[in-house]
Design a protein around this motif. Structure first.
Motif, PDB file in Angstrom:
ATOM      1  N   ARG A  79       1.499   8.031  -1.585  1.00 57.40           N
ATOM      2  CA  ARG A  79       2.021   7.278  -2.733  1.00 57.40           C
ATOM      3  C   ARG A  79       3.543   7.277  -2.749  1.00 57.40           C
ATOM      4  O   ARG A  79       4.170   6.246  -3.029  1.00 57.40           O
ATOM      5  N   ASN A  80       4.141   8.427  -2.444  1.00 60.80           N
ATOM      6  CA  ASN A  80       5.606   8.487  -2.409  1.00 60.80           C
ATOM      7  C   ASN A  80       6.174   7.581  -1.325  1.00 60.80           C
ATOM      8  O   ASN A  80       7.159   6.868  -1.544  1.00 60.80           O
ATOM      9  N   VAL A  81       5.554   7.622  -0.145  1.00 60.05           N
ATOM     10  CA  VAL A  81       6.027   6.777   0.958  1.00 60.05           C
ATOM     11  C   VAL A  81       5.863   5.305   0.606  1.00 60.05           C
ATOM     12  O   VAL A  81       6.757   4.488   0.850  1.00 60.05           O
ATOM     13  N   SER A  82       4.718   4.951   0.030  1.00 58.06           N
ATOM     14  CA  SER A  82       4.480   3.567  -0.358  1.00 58.06           C
ATOM     15  C   SER A  82       5.506   3.102  -1.385  1.00 58.06           C
ATOM     16  O   SER A  82       6.024   1.975  -1.319  1.00 58.06           O
ATOM     17  N   GLU A  83       5.828   3.973  -2.350  1.00 59.51           N
ATOM     18  CA  GLU A  83       6.824   3.628  -3.367  1.00 59.51           C
ATOM     19  C   GLU A  83       8.201   3.426  -2.747  1.00 59.51           C
ATOM     20  O   GLU A  83       8.926   2.486  -3.088  1.00 59.51           O
ATOM     21  N   LEU A  84       8.561   4.304  -1.823  1.00 53.99           N
ATOM     22  CA  LEU A  84       9.865   4.190  -1.161  1.00 53.99           C
ATOM     23  C   LEU A  84       9.965   2.897  -0.356  1.00 53.99           C
ATOM     24  O   LEU A  84      10.986   2.192  -0.397  1.00 53.99           O
ATOM     25  N   ILE A  85       8.908   2.580   0.374  1.00 52.09           N
ATOM     26  CA  ILE A  85       8.943   1.406   1.246  1.00 52.09           C
ATOM     27  C   ILE A  85       8.960   0.108   0.438  1.00 52.09           C
ATOM     28  O   ILE A  85       9.715  -0.817   0.742  1.00 52.09           O
ATOM     29  N   ARG A  86       8.151   0.049  -0.598  1.00 56.21           N
ATOM     30  CA  ARG A  86       8.009  -1.192  -1.347  1.00 56.21           C
ATOM     31  C   ARG A  86       9.186  -1.460  -2.279  1.00 56.21           C
ATOM     32  O   ARG A  86       9.552  -2.619  -2.500  1.00 56.21           O
ATOM     33  N   ARG A  87       9.776  -0.418  -2.837  1.00 59.75           N
ATOM     34  CA  ARG A  87      10.773  -0.607  -3.895  1.00 59.75           C
ATOM     35  C   ARG A  87      12.207  -0.284  -3.478  1.00 59.75           C
ATOM     36  O   ARG A  87      13.144  -0.717  -4.141  1.00 59.75           O
ATOM     37  N   ARG A  88      12.375   0.495  -2.409  1.00 60.29           N
ATOM     38  CA  ARG A  88      13.720   0.955  -2.102  1.00 60.29           C
ATOM     39  C   ARG A  88      14.181   0.608  -0.696  1.00 60.29           C
ATOM     40  O   ARG A  88      15.133   1.184  -0.179  1.00 60.29           O
ATOM     41  N   THR A  89      13.488  -0.314  -0.052  1.00 63.10           N
ATOM     42  CA  THR A  89      13.947  -0.819   1.242  1.00 63.10           C
ATOM     43  C   THR A  89      14.018  -2.339   1.186  1.00 63.10           C
ATOM     44  O   THR A  89      13.124  -2.992   0.640  1.00 63.10           O
ATOM     45  N   ASP A  94      10.008  -7.598   0.085  1.00 62.11           N
ATOM     46  CA  ASP A  94       9.310  -8.858  -0.205  1.00 62.11           C
ATOM     47  C   ASP A  94       8.239  -9.174   0.833  1.00 62.11           C
ATOM     48  O   ASP A  94       7.865 -10.326   1.015  1.00 62.11           O
ATOM     49  N   ARG A  95       7.768  -8.147   1.530  1.00 61.05           N
ATOM     50  CA  ARG A  95       6.749  -8.359   2.559  1.00 61.05           C
ATOM     51  C   ARG A  95       5.348  -8.105   2.003  1.00 61.05           C
ATOM     52  O   ARG A  95       5.169  -7.387   1.021  1.00 61.05           O
TER      53      ARG A  95
END
Length: 365
Positions: free
Chosen positions: A285-295, A300-301
């Protein structure tokens, strides 16, 4: 002020008293409407009262379920084939069908009952039937896997190689339900649901698949799941039989102690597995949050899935992304990996699988 308070208290007391009288008169008296309606609709239903099966009847019933008959082995063999093919095809519906026709629950409940009542003949017969049924299912799954010839397995197989305490809880509940259903003639229809909930045959099929592939991790993991189901059903089934006054605690003491110790030993790896699963899910969940919101690369993928697996101090992250060909460069992937590694304070290996997407636009005429 005191007079006002005393008056209010007196009024409140008389109000409660009158309310109780009215309620008793209109709700609970013989002439009350609700009581009349109940008596009118209740009738004489004593013949519907549910009773447990007599000892002689349940002995015959469980003995029939524990006999290694042709029907038992034929249905179990077909169940093993269906289960193996369903696991290889990743078809949940097919796997459920295999669970329904599998007669393996009978001898397991027979073992639980024989422990409680001290019936050694039934215990030997049920144990022998259970053992031969387990070996038959593993052998059939092994041969089926060799005939199919696949070298890879899907998610349905892998999901049965990492049991946790959750699986033990399911087994305990299913064992209690199975014992209770076998002691009541009127609720025998619940037995297919019990068989589906505990899923005895699929772990055995996964053992056969693991042996055919030579994958020790798959074999050991699925064997642990089956032993968890087996021990949980026997233990809780014995408790339910005891609560219904079949047998005695004195006769069941040895069997209960042995099954409890076995469950305790199983609980150690199951608890560790559950802890790892929870940690892995939190990290995902942490990795998903970082990838989706902070990269910016993946903001927008269309990210189809995020898989995370921890091995020691290293973290393996696998993404499946739908994007046009060439829209994400290798340098961008390296930057995302470095960002995740810095945020989590772990060495990260990032694998991105791109699903090519072609976009066609028809302009206005």
């Amino acid at each position: 002020m005191k007079k006002i308070a005393a008056s209010l208290l007196d009024f409140y007391t008389r109000f409660l008293t009158r309310t109780k009288v009215v309620a008793r008169k209109h709700l609970f008296s013989e002439n009350a409407p609700l009581v009349k309606l109940w008596h009118q609709q209740s009738g004489d239903w004593h013949w519907l009262a549910e009773k447990k099966m007599p000892i002689a009847s349940i002995n015959r019933h469980l003995w029939r379920l524990s006999v290694p008959s042709l029907s038992f082995f034929f249905l179990l063999g077909l169940s093993g084939i269906i289960s193996t093919l369903g696991l290889l095809a990743d078809s949940v519906a097919v796997i459920i069908g295999a669970m329904i026709i599998a007669p393996l629950m009978g001898p397991i409940i027979g073992v639980a009952y024989a422990m409680v009542v001290g019936n050694r003949r039934l215990l030997r017969r049920s144990s022998l039937t259970l053992f031969t049924g387990v070996m038959l299912t593993i052998a059939i799954s092994f041969l089926t896997m060799l005939c199919v010839g696949l070298q890879v397995v899907g998610s349905e197989v892998l999901s049965r190689t990492n049991p946790t305490l959750i699986d033990l809880g399911v087994a305990l509940a299913a064992g209690a339900a199975g014992s209770f259903a076998n002691s009541r003639r009127r609720i025998a229809d619940a037995l297919p649901g019990v068989a589906i909930s505990v899923a005895l045959v699929p772990p055995l099929s996964v053992i056969g698949i693991g042996l055919a592939l030579g994958e020790q991790q798959i074999t050991i993991g699925s064997l642990l799941l089956f032993l968890t189901n087996l021990a949980g059903i026997i233990f809780s089934g014995s408790i339910v039989f005891l609560l219904q006054r079949y047998g005695s605690l004195e006769k069941a003491k040895r069997g209960l102690v042995a099954s409890f110790l076995f469950l305790f030993l199983l609980g150690l790896p199951l608890g560790l597995s559950l802890k790892n699963l929870l940690v892995q899910e939190n990290v995902r969940r942490n990795v998903s949050e970082l990838i989706r919101r902070r990269t910016l690369t993946f903001a927008d993928r269309d990210i189809r899935s995020v898989r995370v697996q921890a091995q020691g101090d290293q973290l393996f992250v696998e993404l499946e992304v739908a994007a046009p060909f060439g829209s994400i460069s290798e340098h961008q992937i390296d930057l995302v990996r470095d960002f995740i590694s810095d945020e989590l304070q772990q060495d990260v290996k990032l694998i991105v699988r791109m699903i090519p997407v072609d976009v066609f636009v028809a302009p206005f005429e």
